[in-house]
Design an enzyme around this catalytic site. Sequence first.
Site, PDB file in Angstrom:
ATOM      1  N   GLY A   1      13.056  57.635  48.563  1.00 23.70           N
ATOM      2  CA  GLY A   1      13.393  56.365  47.917  1.00 23.70           C
ATOM      3  C   GLY A   1      12.186  55.453  47.715  1.00 23.70           C
ATOM      4  O   GLY A   1      11.959  54.933  46.624  1.00 23.70           O
TER       5      GLY A   1
ATOM      6  N   GLU B   1      17.529  64.513  59.497  1.00 25.27           N
ATOM      7  CA  GLU B   1      16.303  64.831  58.751  1.00 25.27           C
ATOM      8  C   GLU B   1      15.195  65.338  59.666  1.00 25.27           C
ATOM      9  O   GLU B   1      15.058  64.810  60.765  1.00 25.27           O
ATOM     10  CB  GLU B   1      15.828  63.569  58.017  1.00 25.27           C
ATOM     11  CG  GLU B   1      16.798  63.148  56.946  1.00 25.27           C
ATOM     12  CD  GLU B   1      16.472  61.779  56.362  1.00 25.27           C
ATOM     13  OE1 GLU B   1      15.381  61.243  56.627  1.00 25.27           O
ATOM     14  OE2 GLU B   1      17.337  61.257  55.657  1.00 25.27           O
TER      15      GLU B   1
ATOM     16  N   ARG C   1      21.193  55.853  54.391  1.00 21.88           N
ATOM     17  CA  ARG C   1      20.955  56.617  55.615  1.00 21.88           C
ATOM     18  C   ARG C   1      21.992  57.734  55.691  1.00 21.88           C
ATOM     19  O   ARG C   1      23.180  57.517  55.398  1.00 21.88           O
ATOM     20  CB  ARG C   1      21.106  55.729  56.853  1.00 21.88           C
ATOM     21  CG  ARG C   1      19.925  54.833  57.128  1.00 21.88           C
ATOM     22  CD  ARG C   1      18.690  55.621  57.575  1.00 21.88           C
ATOM     23  NE  ARG C   1      17.554  54.754  57.867  1.00 21.88           N
ATOM     24  CZ  ARG C   1      16.621  54.391  56.977  1.00 21.88           C
ATOM     25  NH1 ARG C   1      16.680  54.829  55.742  1.00 21.88           N
ATOM     26  NH2 ARG C   1      15.625  53.596  57.339  1.00 21.88           N
TER      27      ARG C   1
ATOM     28  N   GLY D   1      23.320  44.603  48.775  1.00 24.03           N
ATOM     29  CA  GLY D   1      22.146  43.865  49.265  1.00 24.03           C
ATOM     30  C   GLY D   1      21.062  43.921  48.206  1.00 24.03           C
ATOM     31  O   GLY D   1      21.358  44.065  47.016  1.00 24.03           O
ATOM     32  N   ARG D   2      19.810  43.860  48.654  1.00 25.36           N
ATOM     33  CA  ARG D   2      18.705  43.857  47.684  1.00 25.36           C
ATOM     34  C   ARG D   2      18.701  45.136  46.853  1.00 25.36           C
ATOM     35  O   ARG D   2      18.623  45.103  45.629  1.00 25.36           O
ATOM     36  CB  ARG D   2      17.366  43.765  48.413  1.00 25.36           C
ATOM     37  CG  ARG D   2      17.169  42.512  49.220  1.00 25.36           C
ATOM     38  CD  ARG D   2      15.805  42.633  49.868  1.00 25.36           C
ATOM     39  NE  ARG D   2      15.510  41.541  50.750  1.00 25.36           N
ATOM     40  CZ  ARG D   2      15.790  41.539  52.050  1.00 25.36           C
ATOM     41  NH1 ARG D   2      16.396  42.553  52.610  1.00 25.36           N
ATOM     42  NH2 ARG D   2      15.462  40.496  52.793  1.00 25.36           N
TER      43      ARG D   2
ATOM     44  N   HIS E   1      14.213  62.377  51.183  1.00 24.10           N
ATOM     45  CA  HIS E   1      14.044  60.968  51.584  1.00 24.10           C
ATOM     46  C   HIS E   1      12.800  60.344  50.911  1.00 24.10           C
ATOM     47  O   HIS E   1      11.819  60.030  51.583  1.00 24.10           O
ATOM     48  CB  HIS E   1      13.936  60.864  53.120  1.00 24.10           C
ATOM     49  CG  HIS E   1      14.184  59.469  53.640  1.00 24.10           C
ATOM     50  ND1 HIS E   1      14.743  59.215  54.865  1.00 24.10           N
ATOM     51  CD2 HIS E   1      13.937  58.240  53.100  1.00 24.10           C
ATOM     52  CE1 HIS E   1      14.816  57.909  55.059  1.00 24.10           C
ATOM     53  NE2 HIS E   1      14.338  57.295  53.993  1.00 24.10           N
TER      54      HIS E   1
END
Length: 306
Positions: free
Chosen positions: A275, A255, A226, A147-148, A273
Amino acid sequence: MMGPIPAAQVEALEEKYRIHRLWKSKDPEKTIKEVRDNITGVISTAWFGVSAKLIKALPNLEIISHFGVGYDNVDVQAAKKRGIIVTNTPDVLTDDTADVGMALVLAVFRRTVEGDIYVRTGQWGKKGALPLGRSLRGRTMGIVGLGRIGAAIAKRAEAFGIEVFYYGPRRKKGVPYTYTASLEGLAKASDILMVACRYCEDTHHLINAKVLKALGKKGVLINIARGKIVDEKALIDALENGVISGAGLDVFENEPDVPSALCRLDNVVLQPHVGSGTIETRAAMAQLVVDNLRLYFEKAQVLTPV
Ligand code: 8YV
């Protein structure tokens, strides 16, 4: 607001709207009961989602503006049934998230985190040179979900001299990378297996013991998507027993709880986490959250519906 997002953009919203900060409430259930009829919009985040129960409790809810590209913790089906619009924050976080993917690749292959600890703890002087890392040039990367973010990682990987393969529900038109119709086939062809797909029922534990075995003892798993896409128990087992060589993880099944077994392993690099975790991107995400709300309430339109 279910959870915190950068304050500056929210403050601007407060000129016109009354905001209730649910995560700050001592008794969220009571707060919801008190304000339920007034709530027309909800802001959710990766750690503060929107359940079907909450949707049911808010009779006048019209829009859920989610802070993040992944909206797996928002019950979109329950929202759509009520005609409630859901928006997310794609695009603005693509580059930063792809950067973290490559940072993890570099950290695992070139032992950068280990090297830092080596210097700080005086081991360099005592033990001599750090054990050698591994070269990236000429490696293969299999991207799960082009994807992107997957495509942005592919671009970066190419610049490092890495050959890119990908797997997904279908072959993409006009893409210069090799499509692999089976996930195990992709893992077999890859030195680096990069998880960049969305989380949904279909991708739950997609990366299981079989896929890890196919990745093989020189293979490295990277996950910036994820945690629940990877069977964490199977991953720990594969790392402990040399089924794969290493892992770089920005996301986890539960998490912020990370299994102690993962923390004990020295062939993994762990991140909390992050990103999209830059000042610029988080501000852009918050702006998009606010812009979607404003446009909806002022013109009955939104910028980025899901
Ligand atoms: C989080 C993310 O939204 O966009 C996503 O899907 O997981 C992140 O950007 C971020 O951690 C803020 O909640």
